[in-house]
Design an enzyme around this catalytic site. Structure first.
Site, PDB file in Angstrom:
ATOM      1  N   HIS A  62      16.932  23.014 -23.502  1.00  0.00           N
ATOM      2  CA  HIS A  62      17.781  24.220 -23.382  1.00  0.00           C
ATOM      3  C   HIS A  62      17.075  25.480 -23.872  1.00  0.00           C
ATOM      4  O   HIS A  62      16.974  26.477 -23.144  1.00  0.00           O
ATOM      5  CB  HIS A  62      19.069  24.031 -24.183  1.00  0.00           C
ATOM      6  CG  HIS A  62      20.062  23.130 -23.552  1.00  0.00           C
ATOM      7  ND1 HIS A  62      21.162  23.570 -22.851  1.00  0.00           N
ATOM      8  CD2 HIS A  62      20.134  21.767 -23.511  1.00  0.00           C
ATOM      9  CE1 HIS A  62      21.865  22.549 -22.410  1.00  0.00           C
ATOM     10  NE2 HIS A  62      21.261  21.433 -22.801  1.00  0.00           N
ATOM     11  N   HIS A  87      15.546  16.770 -19.202  1.00  0.00           N
ATOM     12  CA  HIS A  87      16.909  17.022 -19.677  1.00  0.00           C
ATOM     13  C   HIS A  87      17.836  15.876 -19.292  1.00  0.00           C
ATOM     14  O   HIS A  87      18.681  15.454 -20.095  1.00  0.00           O
ATOM     15  CB  HIS A  87      17.452  18.334 -19.120  1.00  0.00           C
ATOM     16  CG  HIS A  87      18.848  18.615 -19.565  1.00  0.00           C
ATOM     17  ND1 HIS A  87      19.947  18.395 -18.759  1.00  0.00           N
ATOM     18  CD2 HIS A  87      19.337  19.066 -20.747  1.00  0.00           C
ATOM     19  CE1 HIS A  87      21.048  18.706 -19.428  1.00  0.00           C
ATOM     20  NE2 HIS A  87      20.716  19.115 -20.627  1.00  0.00           N
ATOM     21  N   ASN A 146      20.066  13.783 -21.996  1.00  0.00           N
ATOM     22  CA  ASN A 146      21.450  14.258 -21.999  1.00  0.00           C
ATOM     23  C   ASN A 146      22.448  13.229 -21.501  1.00  0.00           C
ATOM     24  O   ASN A 146      23.451  12.958 -22.161  1.00  0.00           O
ATOM     25  CB  ASN A 146      21.585  15.529 -21.163  1.00  0.00           C
ATOM     26  CG  ASN A 146      23.000  16.072 -21.194  1.00  0.00           C
ATOM     27  OD1 ASN A 146      23.455  16.616 -22.192  1.00  0.00           O
ATOM     28  ND2 ASN A 146      23.736  15.891 -20.103  1.00  0.00           N
ATOM     29  N   HIS A 159      16.797  17.442 -27.420  1.00  0.00           N
ATOM     30  CA  HIS A 159      17.744  17.951 -26.425  1.00  0.00           C
ATOM     31  C   HIS A 159      17.821  19.474 -26.468  1.00  0.00           C
ATOM     32  O   HIS A 159      17.391  20.149 -25.536  1.00  0.00           O
ATOM     33  CB  HIS A 159      19.124  17.326 -26.661  1.00  0.00           C
ATOM     34  CG  HIS A 159      20.154  17.741 -25.662  1.00  0.00           C
ATOM     35  ND1 HIS A 159      21.495  17.707 -25.913  1.00  0.00           N
ATOM     36  CD2 HIS A 159      20.045  18.218 -24.398  1.00  0.00           C
ATOM     37  CE1 HIS A 159      22.171  18.137 -24.848  1.00  0.00           C
ATOM     38  NE2 HIS A 159      21.308  18.458 -23.914  1.00  0.00           N
ATOM     39  N   ILE A 208      24.522  21.540 -17.823  1.00  0.00           N
ATOM     40  CA  ILE A 208      25.594  21.121 -18.724  1.00  0.00           C
ATOM     41  C   ILE A 208      24.975  20.670 -20.026  1.00  0.00           C
ATOM     42  O   ILE A 208      23.784  20.345 -20.077  1.00  0.00           O
ATOM     43  CB  ILE A 208      26.453  20.004 -18.120  1.00  0.00           C
ATOM     44  CG1 ILE A 208      27.758  19.810 -18.910  1.00  0.00           C
ATOM     45  CG2 ILE A 208      25.658  18.699 -18.036  1.00  0.00           C
ATOM     46  CD1 ILE A 208      28.791  19.002 -18.181  1.00  0.00           C
TER      47      ILE A 208
END
Length: 874
Positions: free
Chosen positions: A540, A726, A730, A535, A874
């Protein structure tokens, strides 16, 4: 409503040119609307539809010269300086009350520009804010330009008072140009804007700045507060390589000049510098994220810690865990009162539910909605490696015994000690050699990532193993676990290798409990690896350098900037918040996950082996042995496990993205030479390789960016990573991990030895023994509070295949290609729904009766376990 178009066209007596007025519409949002403290008052109000007089009074400040605009010609330059001809300044004149395209919180104003035919088509405009505060500029639309039609300017930017800027704010029309084809009248404006965005690399950055620059991850530790909170700098060294983050320009710590100082807890709203336009500028759930992270880390966590100084921190049964969702978690009244005071009730309800005065209550996770005990089965444990929240780690076992990549000089021989005889007990007559040949053996390998840290971890209150899990593909297409190897560093030293215990499946007696514990140790490792690597690192962190480089080197006029822009929204801001409250020293991740203070350092070790081309889903599947090339199969791949939901659905999405990018790139690049001669594109790619991912710059696998094929593949990887990958890792966090027993994040005891009190407890009360081993109450409440909000979709989320503004480009062919992309995603979603209704595809639902929906392209607002947003928002 005003009439649009060119009016009052009359001869210009002095110049002999016809002149008149061009009317347009400016859409903006006030700071007050976007201010968090006012969101509850403004949500649901459309400022264009009969709003209260007080709100209109606030908007009147924009009239009467407070905001002025000047058009810039795209066709005619001033002979004195070569810049596009500048029109006469115009002010906002009045409200547009019935614009049907207005969104929540937006306001529209009319504006009129003087116009002469020799001005030509406007290609940009300058805006000056003469107010004392900033506002958010959404767009400008000009109607009925003679011999041209409408011109759209998509702005999406904060406009501060003019005295804050060294040069005027400029916005370009929505047409894309490669650098060599830029209208000469706009070329210098294009260059100057990029210079502004790069900054000088030294100046202290202020809230209003839009400067994009790089820094290492030297801002996670807090040595000034406590020397135990010092953390190594990630990035800039061979020992700790890492992608770069955005520079904040905060001064160094007093106790360590190599560590950037941190914001003090008292600082409101985690006011971390990111380029101003990267901040949340729209009404969405993630606008609340700053508030929630601050509240959890600075209010909720201390209150819970103080409460658990007097309360038991242990769950006693699975029923007690389920009370978190069914009846509520009991806390002392004074603690609940403090929580409600520090976290106002409307905000608290977004985080978790309360029944007023009695208890905190979380939403029921999907994994136990239909079947409360299905998570305990071997079938579900195995299925989640293919269709859970971390489905990209499992790989085919292609050699036996499994080997290690750890340096033998440092860690000794780390080759697995699992034997063929142990595995073949449950393989129905198939031998290990036959299964490897037929690709029926698989491994979930969390040995090498954890072994270097186990000695340090096990010196703390946490206790853990490095794990290897072997799984077998059954005839019905499902997996079953065959063995789990639990390994510890050798007591005589790392260089002596390791010791291990191999646990085999059992369904009766104490052996069944030991097997359940072994699966828990595996899942604890998988939870940590998922959060830190799958993740954080692989979505990110790795994407942020692409964002920084794009804004520094690709003009907003550049076609690749327009292609990638929606896939970068909010990512730098979300990453900055993570550095402040999630991945920082003593932050929520260190508190809640096994690696603790070594969490992000561990991800740095994994980054050493990160390969950009392998982030392409087809390449990833081949590398893991989960697929083989086969020209007769869809997408040229044959999956080794036919019913592998993440891969099956993912390949559909990957192919759609790849086709869209191919069609788009071919709209602007006729040949490989066009790619090679694109100065901005080459500068962008060079900066990504040499700076953004500079610790890996010497790796031979980087694309040379000399062909259209390389450009298409690179952009597809970026979009896939920012959107679908993602989403896959997520939005299932709470649906799967919200039931902490299914995906525990901590282990606190090793397997008990026979003859000890712990072993007797294992026999008498298996539930209590397991719960004493995994995540306790405090860490569970903090973890659930965070992943519940991180798993939600915003009310105005923008999903893959859609844009927040239909006028994002005026180029016809890209618009047609994008429409085709959107329709393809609609078709894919229908296909995925049909697959989930196919009973023979057993990995898509499993014992918990929970369909695999994470790669459905669309979603509603909230905790849905589906939907692919365009970006890591997010």
């Amino acid at each position: 409503m005003f009439n649009s178009g060119l009016t009052n066209l009359v001869p210009d007596i002095l110049g002999g040119h016809k002149q008149g007025k061009i009317k347009g519409t400016v859409v903006l949002m006030t700071k007050k609307v976007l201010d968090f403290n006012n969101l509850n008052l403004n949500v649901g109000i459309n400022l264009g539809l009969g709003v209260a007089g007080s709100v209109l009074d606030g908007l009147r400040q924009f009239l009467g010269g407070a905001v002025s605009l000047q058009l810039i010609s795209a066709q005619n330059a001033d002979p004195g300086n070569g810049l596009g001809k500048l029109g006469k300044a115009a002010s906002l004149e009045g409200f547009v009350m019935t614009l049907p395209t207005l969104l929540e919180g937006q306001s529209a104003f009319s504006v009129q520009f003087d116009y002469t035919h020799d001005f030509g088509v406007p290609g940009a405009f300058v805006i000056r804010n003469n107010l004392l505060t900033e506002f958010y500029l959404v767009s400008l639309t000009l109607d009925d330009i003679p011999n041209h039609g409408s011109v759209h300017f998509v702005c999406n930017s904060w406009i501060y008072p003019a005295n804050r800027y060294r040069s005027d704010r400029i916005f370009f029309a929505n047409k894309a140009y490669v650098p060599s084809k830029t209208p000469p009248a706009l070329a210098k404006y294009r260059e100057q804007e990029l210079i502004t965005l790069r900054g000088d690399g030294f100046a202290e950055l202020q809230e209003h700045d839009r400067v994009y620059d790089y820094a290492t991850y030297n801002d996670l530790g807090w040595p000034d507060f406590n020397k135990n909170l010092a953390r190594p700098t990630l990035g800039g060294s061979s020992e700790y390589p890492y992608p770069r983050r955005g520079r904040t320009s905060r001064p160094p710590s007093k106790s360590d000049p190599n560590t950037e100082s941190r914001l003090l807890p008292a600082v409101q709203n985690f006011d971390i510098y990111v380029p101003r336009d990267e901040r949340f500028g729209h009404l969405k759930l993630s606008d609340f994220l700053t508030y929630f992270l601050k509240s959890i880390s600075q209010d909720l966590r201390p209150l819970l810690e103080s409460a658990f100084n007097f309360l038991s921190n242990e769950f006693n049964s699975f029923d007690e865990v389920r009370e978190l969702y069914e009846g509520g978690f009991q806390l002392p009244q004074d603690v609940l009162k403090n929580i409600s005071q520090r976290m106002p009730i409307p905000m608290l309800k977004e985080l978790f539910r309360t029944d007023g005065e009695q208890a905190l209550r979380f939403p029921t996770p999907k994994v136990i909605k239909e079947n409360k005990s299905g998570w305990m089965t071997d079938a579900e444990f195995a299925r989640e490696t293919l269709a859970g929240v971390n489905p990209g780690v499992i790989r085919a076992l292609q050699e036996f015994p499994p080997k290690s990549t750890l340096d033998i000089r440092v860690y000794g021989d780390q080759t697995s000690k699992i034997t063929k005889e142990q595995l073949e007990q449950n393989m129905g007559g198939v031998t290990v050699d036959e299964a490897i040949q037929c690709r029926r053996l698989f491994i979930l390998d969390h040995h090498d990532a954890f072994m270097p840290y186990l000695r340090k971890i096990n010196e703390t209150s946490k206790k853990a193993y490095a794990t290897r899990t072997i799984l077998f593909l059954k005839e019905d297409g499902t997996l079953k676990p065959l063995a789990i190897e639990l390994s510890l560093p050798h007591p005589d030293g790392d260089e002596c290798g390791f010791i291990s215990r191999v646990v085999l499946p059992a369904d009766q007696g104490v052996e069944a409990t030991i097997w359940l514990l072994a699966k828990a140790y595996v899942t604890v490792n998988d939870s940590g690896y998922h959060q830190l690597v799958s993740h954080w690192l692989q979505t990110h962190a790795v994407i942020e350098p692409f964002i920084i480089a794009a804004n520094r080197q690709l003009s907003v006029l550049h076609p690749i900037h327009k292609l990638l822009y929606p896939h970068f929204r909010d990512t730098m801001n979300i990453n900055a918040l993570a550095r402040q409250a999630l991945i920082n020293a003593d932050g929520i991740i260190e508190l809640s996950f096994l690696p603790g203070q070594y969490s992000i350092e561990m991800s740095s070790k994994v980054y050493k082996n990160w390969v950009f081309p392998d982030q392409a889903l087809p390449n990833d599947l081949i590398k893991r042995g989960m697929a083989v090339e086969d020209s007769e199969c869809p997408y040229g791949l044959r999956l080794v496990i036919e019913d592998y939901p993440f891969a099956v659905d993912g390949l559909e999405i990957w192919a759609a993205i790849n086709t869209w990018v191919h069609d788009y790139v071919h709209c602007y690049y006729d040949s490989n030479e066009d790619v090679q001669q694109d100065s901005e594109l080459q500068a962008w790619w060079t900066e990504i390789v040499e700076v953004g991912h500079g610790d890996l710059k010497d790796q031979p696998w980087w694309f040379k960016m000399q062909t259209r094929a390389e450009l298409i593949e690179a952009c597809t990887i970026i979009i896939w990573t920012s959107s679908a990958l993602h989403a896959a890792v997520n939005f299932g966090q709470y649906p799967y991990g919200g039931y902490i027993v299914n995906r525990p994040t901590l282990s606190r005891r090793l397997l008990p030895e026979e003859g000890t009190p712990e072993y007797e407890e294992l026999k008498k009360n298996p539930e209590k023994a397991l719960l004493k081993t995994i995540t306790p109450k405090l860490q569970t409440l903090v973890d659930l509070s965070v992943i519940e909000i991180l798993s939600r979709h915003a009310s105005d989320e923008v999903y893959l295949g859609t844009r927040d503004n239909p006028n994002w480009t005026s180029d016809v062919k890209p618009l047609e290609a994008f429409k085709k992309f959107g329709k393809k995603l609609e078709e894919i979603e229908k296909k995925l729904i049909e697959r989930n209704n196919t009973e023979t595809l057993r990995n898509r639902i499993g014992p918990v009766n929970m369909h695999y929906t994470l790669l459905y392209p669309t979603s509603e607002e909230g905790l849905t376990c589906r939907g692919i947003p365009n970006s890591i928002s997010i």
